[in-house]
Design an enzyme around this catalytic site. Structure first.
Site: not given
Length: 387
Positions: A28, A53, A112, A114, A149, A305-306, A349
């Site tokens: 990881y 978090q 949360g 990111d 990403r 992402y986000w 996700e």
């Protein structure tokens, strides 16, 4: 949740990653060798990150008990209550960097969300070069398209912030002096306040005085209004403590204070207007999912992402807030939209905010868990979730 709290630090922080000791080094990224928690005072025996978090744990524990209110659940609440109180105490005592009653996050990962555009301004001041990432192997881009990403420059900045905090021993003393990222986040602080409301319910149920929790909740809501509410835009926005300015990005973060039951009507109504606007599109019948960022903004990215995609976790919070403040029809519309996402694409996700196509991991646990909660929570007209 019990396994997570077994990794709680002595100071009360609940780490955002607890590493499986059975996994090989490098499985990881960033792994335990980068975090170095074993060298930090008060860290648990197991390897963890040093970050936290949003403190949704107390609310989750309370709502789980309400789903199955039996003696075993009550016993679990009694055991967990002191750890939840310690978590809140850590945040209040160690992370109120500005001394204004709000919690400061020290890394975008703590929010949360990111990679939200809300962090672009404070992140731009973090010194780092994308070339740093040549020394590392990112696992996220092996499982998802790199175009979806964070960039290598983003990751270089993430690692620079981690290194600064780690090299300071994860101690929160002196953060205002030289830590590169210090932001008061609307979501984090809304969760901080909601935790006190949930702890008041748990306290009353377990024979503890709920009054102090209710008083702290009221102070947090007051501080949120004073520090993060922008009357010009009618929404809540992060405050960059390095510049002492509100960040102007209109992200879904700004809607999350709706989860606070004591949010004044004027601000709650303004957030409903924001939620129903073209930026987010919440409606009785939604044409598209709730995005994570203003879909009318120039920096809206539906795949990254986000920075645009839809997530069930943030939708769940907004839905709860809408119901709490007397908008069951909008809450129902958001609920149906979220259920339709999973029905159409599976437990991904996150999802494309226009088409609903599944993105990220194709088998995501929290998506499945929140779907079950949504399905179990068939709305009754005229009712709110309550505390």
């Amino acid at each position: 949740m019990a396994s997570l709290f077994r990794a709680q630090w002595a100071d009360g922080r609940v780490p955002h990653i607890v590493f499986n000791p059975a996994l090989r080094i490098g499985a990881y990224f960033p792994g335990p060798e980068l975090w170095g928690s074993a060298n930090a005072e008060g860290a648990p025996a197991v390897h963890t990150s040093g970050l936290v978090q949003p403190p949704v744990h107390a609310l989750a524990a309370w709502l789980a008990y309400r789903r199955a209110p039996d003696s075993a659940g009550l016993a679990a609440l009694r055991r967990l209550y002191p750890a939840l109180v310690a978590q809140q105490r850590y945040l209040a005592d160690r992370r109120d960097v500005a001394g204004d009653g709000l919690v400061c996050i020290v890394h975008p990962w703590e929010s949360g969300l990111d990679n939200s555009p809300a962090w672009d301004e404070p992140m731009a001041a973090v010194g780092a070069e994308a070339a740093v990432m040549r020394a590392y192997r990112r696992h996220d881009t092996a499982h998802a398209d790199a175009a979806h990403r964070p960039t290598d420059l983003d990751y270089a900045r993430y690692l620079a912030i981690v290194a600064a905090y780690r090299d300071h021993g994860y101690a929160d003393r002196g953060l205002a002096d030289d830590h590169p990222f210090l932001v008061e986040c609307p979501l984090f602080n809304a969760a901080f306040g909601a935790a006190e409301h949930a702890l008041a319910e748990i306290a009353a149920l377990t024979g503890v005085d709920p009054g102090p929790h209710r008083a702290r909740a009221a102070r947090i809501t007051e501080a949120l209004l004073r520090r993060l509410y922008d009357p010009d835009t009618g929404t809540f926005q992060p405050r960059d403590l390095r510049t002492d300015r509100l960040v102007r990005a209109r992200s879904v973060l700004g809607l999350t204070p709706l989860i606070l039951p004591d949010l004044p009507t004027r601000q709650a109504d303004a957030l409903v207007v924001e939620a129903r606007s073209a930026r987010f599109g919440v409606a009785r019948r939604m044409d598209r999912p709730l995005p994570s960022h203003d879909r009318t903004a120039l920096d809206f990215e539906p795949l990254r992402y986000w920075r645009g995609p839809s997530w069930l976790n943030i939708g769940w919070l907004v839905r709860r807030g809408l119901a709490t403040h007397g908008h069951p029809e909008l809450a129902a519309g958001l609920r149906e939209s979220m259920i339709a996402l999973v029905a159409g694409a599976g437990c991904h996700e996150y999802f494309h905010p226009d088409t609903g196509v599944g993105l990220g991991s194709p088998a995501f646990g929290w998506t499945a868990a929140l779907l079950l909660d949504l399905l179990a929570d068939e709305p009754t007209p005229g009712t709110a979730p309550g505390w």
